[in-house]
Design an enzyme around this catalytic site. Structure first.
Site, PDB file in Angstrom:
ATOM      1  N   LYS A 183       0.839  -1.210   0.000  1.00 50.68           N
ATOM      2  CA  LYS A 183       0.000   0.000   0.000  1.00 50.68           C
ATOM      3  C   LYS A 183       0.876   1.263   0.000  1.00 50.68           C
ATOM      4  CE  LYS A 183      -3.658  -2.658   1.025  1.00 50.68           C
ATOM      5  NZ  LYS A 183      -4.749  -3.006   0.156  1.00 50.68           N
TER       6      LYS A 183
HETATM    7  C1  LIG Z   1      -5.544  -4.122   0.865  1.00 51.81           C
HETATM    8  C2  LIG Z   1      -7.012  -4.117   0.828  1.00 51.81           C
HETATM    9  C3  LIG Z   1      -7.771  -4.430   1.970  1.00 51.81           C
HETATM   10  C4  LIG Z   1      -7.180  -4.789   3.310  1.00 51.81           C
HETATM   11  O1  LIG Z   1      -6.224  -5.745   3.261  1.00 51.81           O
HETATM   12  P1  LIG Z   1      -5.408  -6.243   4.536  1.00 51.81           P
HETATM   13  O2  LIG Z   1      -4.403  -7.137   3.906  1.00 51.81           O
HETATM   14  O3  LIG Z   1      -6.378  -6.967   5.414  1.00 51.81           O
HETATM   15  O4  LIG Z   1      -4.820  -5.073   5.245  1.00 51.81           O
HETATM   16  C5  LIG Z   1      -9.141  -4.341   1.879  1.00 51.81           C
HETATM   17  N1  LIG Z   1      -9.743  -3.965   0.743  1.00 51.81           N
HETATM   18  C6  LIG Z   1      -9.054  -3.663  -0.376  1.00 51.81           C
HETATM   19  C7  LIG Z   1      -9.799  -3.225  -1.590  1.00 51.81           C
HETATM   20  C8  LIG Z   1      -7.662  -3.745  -0.367  1.00 51.81           C
HETATM   21  O5  LIG Z   1      -6.975  -3.470  -1.479  1.00 51.81           O
END
Ligand SMILES: *Cc1c(COP(=O)(O)O)cnc(C)c1O
Length: 375
Positions: A183
């Site tokens: 991210k």
């Molecule tokens: C990254 C992401 C999440 C959360 O992911 P985690 O790995 O649980 O932190 C949720 N929704 C979307 C659309 C994502 O890209």
């Protein structure tokens, strides 16, 4: 084998590493001062009243669904083109995801299709800023208000992005960010819930911490809770990363623009939707192959890119076609044609802060060469 140019990679500085080491030396590894600082900074940034740090984006989404009282017999309108967590969090509580097709121009939930999906059982809209694009969220707010529904903003891919000046994380009853290493900023694993609703915030705070209340003791569990806490190690890393957010967003914009420039005249490749370039926050860089190619061509292209040492991925397989979703929701092929057509043709290219212009050129050359191999 690790590709020569990986798909993604975190941007960690010596300062970040020092801050984490300082927490380790302090002996206070959970429920300490870094968590509160990280939460306050996040609330400021998004203009929200409350922020609740959690151990993943998925945990944050789960807490939102549960805190809104969504459960068995309830329906939540959501997108089939997303990371699976945005649907799983509805299933965790026994509610029913009701999929609505995407707008093929923005890749987000098509606002024009939501009204006809609302039933007396609908409790909420859970919309996703796919690949960091905030398009549609003003409309989702209006639609939700008109029908008396909650809006949950899955902003996990959009940190630093804006829609008409409003930051990602400021739409609807509650918003959730995630901090997995691919991210915009990372805490290793982590997430955060943002809301203006004090009751929602207090429920999320309690449920992330084994159902404890603010006033009670360590073993006073007043409701069903989870261990969704964010450690001090993660929180301090998040705090350090957040301090560099503007720089990170600008750097990612530069990488995206380098791709735009080199891909603009490549036939058969469509650039990702951008929204307003001045307000975009890039999560991944995903191109779309021309309609005359199918899934088999795309998969051959991915294999060819990998042989050339380029990390790549098909973001995302449609959620309604995943085996566990088909089995639970009785969904199948052909129901959401825009999502399916897109999902068969996407190619995520290497994208991270440290990707230099030379690497971008190398990726584009490999993409062109791989395209030439297709029938
Ligand atoms: C990254 C992401 C999440 C959360 O992911 P985690 O790995 O649980 O932190 C949720 N929704 C979307 C659309 C994502 O890209």
């Amino acid at each position: 084998m690790q590709p020569a140019i990986p798909l993604s990679g975190p941007d960690l500085t010596e300062d970040d590493i020092r801050a984490v080491a300082d927490v380790l030396r302090s002996g206070r590894l959970s429920l300490g001062p870094a968590l509160g600082r990280f939460e306050r900074r996040f609330a400021e940034l998004t203009g929200r009243e409350h922020a609740v740090g959690v151990n993943s984006g998925t945990s944050g989404l789960h807490l939102c669904v549960r805190a809104l009282g969504i459960g068995e017999g309830d329906e939540v309108i959501t997108t089939p083109f997303s990371f699976v967590a945005s649907t799983n969090c509805i299933l965790f509580e026994g509610a029913r995801p009701v999929f609505v097709d995407i707008d093929p121009e923005t890749y987000n939930l098509d606002p024009g299709l939501i009204d006809s999906a609302v039933t007396p059982r609908t409790k909420a809209i859970l919309a996703v800023e796919v690949f960091g694009n905030c398009a549609g969220f003003d409309e989702y707010e209006r639609i939700a208000r008109r029908h008396g529904l909650a809006l949950i903003e899955d902003s996990c891919e959009a940190l630093g992005g804006r829609l008409d000046g409003r930051p990602a994380g400021s739409f609807g009853q509650c918003s959730v960010f995630g901090f997995y290493p691919n991210k915009q900023i990372t805490t290793g694993e982590g997430g955060i819930v943002l809301t203006d609703d004090p009751q929602l915030a207090s429920l999320c705070r309690s449920m992330r911490n084994q159902g404890r209340s603010d006033e009670g003791g360590w073993l006073d569990h007043v409701r069903l809770g989870y261990n969704y806490r964010l450690s001090e190690i993660s929180a301090v890393l998040g705090e350090r990363q957040l301090a560099r957010l503007d720089e990170i967003v600008a750097r990612r914009r530069e990488v995206a623009e380098a791709y735009h420039a080199l891909l603009a005249d490549v036939e058969d490749v469509r650039l990702p939707p951008q929204g307003d370039p001045a307000w975009a926050s890039w999560f991944v860089y995903v191109v779309r192959l021309a309609d005359r190619y199918g899934r088999a061509d795309r998969d051959a292209l991915l294999a060819s890119l990998r042989r050339r040492g380029i990390g790549c991925r098909a973001y995302f397989p449609p959620i309604h076609l995943l085996p566990h979703i088909r089995a639970r929701c009785h969904t199948g092929e052909g129901e959401f044609p825009h999502a399916e057509r897109l999902a068969d043709r996407t190619v995520a290219l290497p994208f991270f802060n440290g990707l230099g212009a030379g690497h971008v050129a190398e990726v584009v050359d490999a993409l062109k060469a791989s395209l030439c191999e297709l029938p």
